[in-house]
Design a protein around this motif. Structure first.
Motif, PDB file in Angstrom:
ATOM      1  N   PHE B 107     -36.652 -23.056 -61.545  1.00 30.05           N
ATOM      2  CA  PHE B 107     -36.532 -24.257 -62.387  1.00 30.05           C
ATOM      3  C   PHE B 107     -35.383 -24.186 -63.404  1.00 30.05           C
ATOM      4  CE2 PHE B 107     -41.218 -25.793 -61.851  1.00 30.05           C
ATOM      5  CZ  PHE B 107     -40.850 -26.503 -60.726  1.00 30.05           C
ATOM      6  N   PRO B 108     -35.249 -23.071 -64.188  1.00 32.13           N
ATOM      7  CA  PRO B 108     -34.151 -23.049 -65.170  1.00 32.13           C
ATOM      8  C   PRO B 108     -32.783 -23.168 -64.501  1.00 32.13           C
ATOM      9  CG  PRO B 108     -35.624 -21.185 -65.522  1.00 32.13           C
ATOM     10  CD  PRO B 108     -36.047 -21.851 -64.251  1.00 32.13           C
ATOM     11  N   ILE B 109     -32.622 -22.518 -63.326  1.00 31.36           N
ATOM     12  CA  ILE B 109     -31.335 -22.583 -62.625  1.00 31.36           C
ATOM     13  C   ILE B 109     -31.092 -24.009 -62.147  1.00 31.36           C
ATOM     14  CG2 ILE B 109     -29.986 -21.580 -60.743  1.00 31.36           C
ATOM     15  CD1 ILE B 109     -32.057 -19.206 -60.908  1.00 31.36           C
ATOM     16  N   GLY B 110     -32.171 -24.671 -61.671  1.00 35.14           N
ATOM     17  CA  GLY B 110     -32.055 -26.068 -61.252  1.00 35.14           C
ATOM     18  C   GLY B 110     -31.568 -26.949 -62.393  1.00 35.14           C
ATOM     19  N   ALA B 111     -32.177 -26.792 -63.588  1.00 35.86           N
ATOM     20  CA  ALA B 111     -31.785 -27.597 -64.748  1.00 35.86           C
ATOM     21  C   ALA B 111     -30.326 -27.308 -65.112  1.00 35.86           C
ATOM     22  CB  ALA B 111     -32.702 -27.304 -65.931  1.00 35.86           C
ATOM     23  N   LEU B 112     -29.940 -26.024 -65.051  1.00 34.26           N
ATOM     24  CA  LEU B 112     -28.570 -25.618 -65.371  1.00 34.26           C
ATOM     25  C   LEU B 112     -27.572 -26.306 -64.441  1.00 34.26           C
ATOM     26  CD1 LEU B 112     -26.952 -23.121 -66.961  1.00 34.26           C
ATOM     27  CD2 LEU B 112     -26.852 -22.271 -64.636  1.00 34.26           C
ATOM     28  N   VAL B 113     -27.882 -26.303 -63.130  1.00 35.01           N
ATOM     29  CA  VAL B 113     -26.947 -26.874 -62.149  1.00 35.01           C
ATOM     30  C   VAL B 113     -26.855 -28.395 -62.319  1.00 35.01           C
ATOM     31  CG1 VAL B 113     -26.618 -27.297 -59.690  1.00 35.01           C
ATOM     32  CG2 VAL B 113     -27.164 -25.007 -60.493  1.00 35.01           C
ATOM     33  N   VAL B 114     -28.010 -29.068 -62.515  1.00 35.11           N
ATOM     34  CA  VAL B 114     -27.983 -30.515 -62.749  1.00 35.11           C
ATOM     35  C   VAL B 114     -27.099 -30.813 -63.953  1.00 35.11           C
ATOM     36  CG1 VAL B 114     -29.363 -32.498 -63.444  1.00 35.11           C
ATOM     37  CG2 VAL B 114     -30.247 -30.938 -61.719  1.00 35.11           C
ATOM     38  N   GLY B 115     -27.278 -30.045 -65.037  1.00 40.16           N
ATOM     39  CA  GLY B 115     -26.485 -30.254 -66.253  1.00 40.16           C
ATOM     40  C   GLY B 115     -25.010 -30.024 -66.011  1.00 40.16           C
ATOM     41  N   LEU B 116     -24.667 -28.950 -65.293  1.00 42.37           N
ATOM     42  CA  LEU B 116     -23.257 -28.623 -65.061  1.00 42.37           C
ATOM     43  C   LEU B 116     -22.562 -29.713 -64.256  1.00 42.37           C
ATOM     44  CD1 LEU B 116     -23.070 -24.795 -64.263  1.00 42.37           C
ATOM     45  CD2 LEU B 116     -22.050 -26.019 -66.183  1.00 42.37           C
ATOM     46  N   VAL B 117     -23.230 -30.223 -63.212  1.00 41.28           N
ATOM     47  CA  VAL B 117     -22.589 -31.235 -62.366  1.00 41.28           C
ATOM     48  C   VAL B 117     -22.462 -32.559 -63.124  1.00 41.28           C
ATOM     49  CG1 VAL B 117     -22.798 -32.575 -60.242  1.00 41.28           C
ATOM     50  CG2 VAL B 117     -23.387 -30.152 -60.233  1.00 41.28           C
ATOM     51  N   VAL B 118     -23.559 -32.992 -63.800  1.00 35.18           N
ATOM     52  CA  VAL B 118     -23.555 -34.308 -64.436  1.00 35.18           C
ATOM     53  C   VAL B 118     -22.641 -34.330 -65.663  1.00 35.18           C
ATOM     54  CG1 VAL B 118     -24.987 -35.985 -65.660  1.00 35.18           C
ATOM     55  CG2 VAL B 118     -25.812 -34.940 -63.552  1.00 35.18           C
ATOM     56  N   HIS B 119     -22.656 -33.265 -66.463  1.00 40.68           N
ATOM     57  CA  HIS B 119     -21.853 -33.266 -67.692  1.00 40.68           C
ATOM     58  C   HIS B 119     -20.490 -32.621 -67.479  1.00 40.68           C
ATOM     59  CE1 HIS B 119     -25.192 -34.781 -70.080  1.00 40.68           C
ATOM     60  NE2 HIS B 119     -25.979 -33.969 -69.379  1.00 40.68           N
ATOM     61  N   ARG B 120     -20.207 -32.094 -66.297  1.00 42.12           N
ATOM     62  CA  ARG B 120     -18.945 -31.432 -65.936  1.00 42.12           C
ATOM     63  C   ARG B 120     -18.519 -30.427 -67.000  1.00 42.12           C
ATOM     64  NH1 ARG B 120     -15.374 -36.338 -64.590  1.00 42.12           N
ATOM     65  NH2 ARG B 120     -16.627 -37.345 -63.020  1.00 42.12           N
ATOM     66  N   GLY B 121     -19.460 -29.613 -67.442  1.00 44.60           N
ATOM     67  CA  GLY B 121     -19.125 -28.613 -68.447  1.00 44.60           C
ATOM     68  C   GLY B 121     -20.171 -28.612 -69.532  1.00 44.60           C
ATOM     69  N   LEU B 122     -19.814 -28.033 -70.689  1.00 40.54           N
ATOM     70  CA  LEU B 122     -20.825 -27.831 -71.716  1.00 40.54           C
ATOM     71  C   LEU B 122     -20.913 -28.979 -72.716  1.00 40.54           C
ATOM     72  CD1 LEU B 122     -20.371 -24.008 -72.318  1.00 40.54           C
ATOM     73  CD2 LEU B 122     -21.888 -25.204 -70.736  1.00 40.54           C
ATOM     74  N   THR B 123     -19.876 -29.885 -72.758  1.00 37.16           N
ATOM     75  CA  THR B 123     -19.946 -31.014 -73.688  1.00 37.16           C
ATOM     76  C   THR B 123     -20.798 -32.107 -73.064  1.00 37.16           C
ATOM     77  OG1 THR B 123     -17.602 -30.549 -73.758  1.00 37.16           O
ATOM     78  CG2 THR B 123     -18.437 -32.155 -75.352  1.00 37.16           C
TER      79      THR B 123
END
Lengths: 234, 196
Positions: B107-123
């Motif tokens: 689950f945490p890795i899933g959330a991380l990947v969704v965040g990385l793709v949608v936000h294209r980075g940390l901002t």
């Protein structure tokens, strides 16, 4: 609601770290021994823990009433089948034992909750995990314990309100997205109020935490925890 | 000099961090509460909960870092004994011995990947402004990772082949999880929830 209550029981005088060790040991032992004999032993131990912590059993069961419904549903669902013989009680035995085991772990965690102030849990995690991650993790875990019943009630309110408006007649997609939107916006509203309150109380990286120290009372607790973990090998 | 009276000054946590952290903690609690919300679903032996939807929302509205951290908080609280896993269980034993614990670990890795793709980075960006195909790709990638974690854990624990494991713990849940993916898209398009 299930929460910390000041008292003078044995559990209240133990260090939170030894109580966590017993909790972890109990969960491991209960999950490993699902035979009826193992469950009798777990029941006796859980009973002893509840009595020494003076956990009010009926009030605790009432606090967990929705969990009890879910726990009871598992075995009932497995007993029923579509077609002859319709109800097969022997199919439900395994899930019933598993549900009962889950209930015991739940009751033992109630003993921890009743005998440990959240600040003590926070101090215990923070002293075990160093640095800023440890600080955020300890506070965060304490907040999850605190807000879990609140958000469970929120979700129940949302679902009751949907049912009252015939939301149960809508498509599964519409129901799931409605619960998602309302649940998340309620949680974020609470989070923003919480953030303001934490800043008003000077939420800092270096708070003064309660002093923790092991006493002679903690030795038997650690022996019990180790024995429970070692029971895996039996 | 008397060192007894020396105190380090208060090191306040930055305001944005406090807000993100409070949201991550409440989302972790929501994740635990969602374990009780079950969808009636004929194909599955275990109850299907809305938890995968909450994992999606963590990545979408908290971003990769805080979204992942939020789910880690959920797992940590569960390990410490909060009844946040399915069927209201808690304690470290669930994470160590349940046949479907691989999903929890993923689950945490899933959330991380969704965040990385949608936000294209940390901002963080407002997910409602992100083009729909990117949102769908992000959610799908997260879902595939969750399935990969759950399937390989089951295959390892029970000693089956990966395909047998997929038939047992992954494939029956695909329609239900596609429904949650669609629900996440509906929530994003509604534009009613803001990021910090």
């Amino acid at each position: 609601m299930l929460t910390y209550e000041p008292d003078d029981t044995l559990a209240h005088r133990l260090d939170p770290r030894s109580k966590l060790a017993v909790q972890i040991g109990f969960a491991i032992a209960a999950l490993a021994h699902t035979t009826p004999a193992g469950l009798v032993a777990s029941t006796l131990l859980a009973g002893a823990i509840l009595v020494t912590t003076r956990v009010p059993l009926w009030r605790t069961l009432w606090a967990y009433r929705f969990a009890l419904v879910v726990l009871a549903a598992g075995p009932l669902v497995t007993m029923v089948s579509l077609g002859s013989p319709w109800v097969e009680p022997s199919d439900g035995v395994g899930p019933a034992l598993a549900s009962y085991r889950a209930l015991l772990v739940l009751l033992v965690s109630a003993a921890y909750v009743r005998s440990t102030p959240i600040r003590d849990s926070r101090a215990a995690i923070q002293r075990t995990i160093p640095g800023k991650p440890g600080r955020l993790l300890s506070t965060g875990v304490a907040l999850v314990f605190r807000f879990l019943p609140v958000l469970q009630r929120d979700l129940r309110t949302i679902r009751d309100a949907m049912a009252a408006r015939l939301g149960t007649e809508r498509s599964a997609l519409e129901r799931a997205s409605t619960i998602g939107i309302l649940g998340l916006s309620r949680a974020f509203t609470r989070a923003d109020r919480l953030a303001l309150a934490m800043q008003a109380r000077c939420f800092s990286w270096n708070p003064t935490l309660p002093h923790l120290s092991f006493s002679r009372l903690d030795v038997p607790a650690f022996v019990l925890a180790s024995a429970l973990v070692l029971s895996l090998l039996v | 000099m008397n060192t007894e009276n020396e105190h380090e000054s208060v090191d306040l946590v930055d305001g944005t961090v406090v807000r993100q952290f409070a949201r991550a903690a409440l989302l972790a609690a929501l994740m635990g509460a969602a374990a009780l919300v079950t969808i009636p679903y004929p194909l599955s032996p275990a109850p299907v909960t809305l938890q995968v939807l909450v994992v999606f929302l963590a990545g979408l509205y908290l971003g990769p870092l805080w979204g992942g951290a939020s789910i880690v908080l959920y797992l940590a609280a569960g390990a410490a004994g909060a009844p946040v896993f399915s069927n209201m269980t808690g304690g470290p034993g669930v994470l160590l011995s349940e046949p479907t614990a691989g999903f929890l670990w993923a689950f945490p890795i899933g959330a991380l990947v969704v965040g990385l793709v949608v936000h294209r980075g940390l901002t963080l960006r407002d997910p409602a402004d992100v083009p729909l195909p990117i949102v769908v790709v992000g959610l799908t990638a997260g879902l595939i990772l969750i399935y990969a974690g759950g399937t390989s854990w089951f295959a390892w624990l029970i000693g089956t082949s990966l395909s047998e494991a997929a038939v047992t713990v992954a494939i029956p849940f695909v329609p239900a999880d596609l429904l949650k993916l669609a629900a996440a898209v509906v929530i994003v398009r509604s534009g009613t929830i803001d990021t910090v």
